[in-house]
Design a protein around this motif. Structure first.
Motif: not given
Length: 354
Positions: A24-25, A65-77, A136-141, A165-169
């Motif tokens: 569902l991610a 350096p590799a081209p950089g991207v910023s994105a979002r992933l929906r996990v568990d709402g 590089f994922p962002e941690g909550l808080g 796990e969802a990010l890897i998948e």
């Protein structure tokens, strides 16, 4: 070269290891973080588009350096954010955009963010030279649920495990990340998060590394459950989270600080889970290296022949990333120049013997 059919069969086998809910991610654009007229997600491909690459000297590795991207992933709402660096395409005729690529997930420290870890480590530059994807994922808080205890700030202590796990998948599916070459690394609280992933999901990973991070203990204890190559890099003079561990951390008004094992006990726990024998310690210039060799016949060992668990204790180093050119916060102690942690970690993770 492996065909797409071969890759799909491998992904199908690996998918059995991921919970069905991860399907569902959903990747979404991160408005305002990527720059340029096409920043965000590609509506046709579902892949985030490139933003300008970071610049400046590399603390480890070579290459553009590799081209950089910023994105979002929906996990568990929740909408979770991450930065992604792709390796630069190889020049024709050597280019093979269809080949799967190694993937490194890199967790920032408590109170920091993805950009801070990227600047501190220059992991994306060193990874480019190795043809690796880096997320590089962002941690909550500005932190991670590296322990198993629920708190007021993190009532679901497994949330970040599922996010990873969802990010890897997602990156396996959309960025051709190789599911047999997935690695995690991190600094401080992010290092502990990398160790938690290695402890609880060893079959998902081909290796893990932690700088200034230890395994949580006490009510938040994390216990390794299977063989996986692990490197722990630690400053001998860490004033924030001592080399000997922090079994009784001071109270924190913002978020509880987790108690942790010592750096050596953290590494030894992974060695024991991998059926390793007695360790061997040797002095190297500026640090001591202790190596446990994982048992080849252990479950999962066929994916990691010759794998090791290693502890590097760095002389005259504090709660810092050895080799970094970014000054640490006041009270974190010195940065060692005797060791380039970025290249050392990537060499360990991707080397034949680890």
């Amino acid at each position: 070269m492996r065909s797409f059919r071969d890759r799909d069969r491998r992904l199908a086998r690996r998918a059995l290891r991921w919970p069905g809910a991860l399907a569902l991610a959903l990747v979404l654009p991160l408005a305002g973080c990527a720059t340029g007229p096409h920043a965000g997600a590609d509506a046709d491909s579902g892949r985030p588009t490139a933003a300008p690459a970071a610049s400046g000297p590399s603390a480890g590795g070579t290459g553009t350096p590799a081209p950089g991207v910023s994105a979002r992933l929906r996990v568990d709402g929740d909408i979770r954010q991450y930065l992604l660096h792709r390796p630069a395409p190889a020049p024709a005729p050597a280019a093979n955009d269809d080949a799967p690529r190694p993937l490194l997930i890199a967790f920032h420290g408590r109170g920091a963010d993805a950009a801070d870890l990227r600047a501190k480590t220059r992991l994306e530059r060193a990874a480019t030279a190795r043809g690796m994807l880096v997320a590089f994922p962002e941690g909550l808080g500005h932190g991670w649920g590296a322990g198993t205890r629920a708190t007021k700030q993190r009532p679901d202590p497994d949330l970040d495990v599922r996010f990873t796990e969802a990010l890897i998948e997602h990156l396996v599916r959309t960025e051709r990340a190789d599911p047999d070459q997935v690695y995690v690394a991190g600094f401080s609280n992010g290092g502990s998060m990398a160790l938690r992933m290695a402890a609880e999901r060893p079959a998902l990973l081909a290796g893990a590394a932690s700088v200034s991070g230890q395994l949580p203990t006490g009510a938040a204890a994390v216990q390794p459950t299977g063989p996986v190559p692990v490197m722990v890099v630690y400053g001998a003079d860490d004033p924030v989270r001592p080399l000997a561990g922090l079994p009784s951390p001071p109270p924190d008004p913002g978020e509880p600080i987790l108690p942790t094992r010592s750096a050596r006990d953290s590494a030894a726990a992974f060695a024991a889970a991998g059926g390793a024998g007695a360790p061997v310690t040797r002095e190297e210039k500026g640090y001591d290296r202790t190596v446990w060799r994982l048992k080849g016949g252990a479950p999962g060992g066929e994916r990691r022949p010759g794998g090791t668990v290693q502890l590097l204790v760095v002389d005259d180093a504090g709660h810092t990333w050895p080799g970094s050119t970014v000054p640490p916060p006041e009270g974190f102690g010195p940065v060692s120049k005797a060791l380039d942690a970025t290249d050392t970690i990537l060499d360990f993770l991707t080397g034949p013997g680890r």
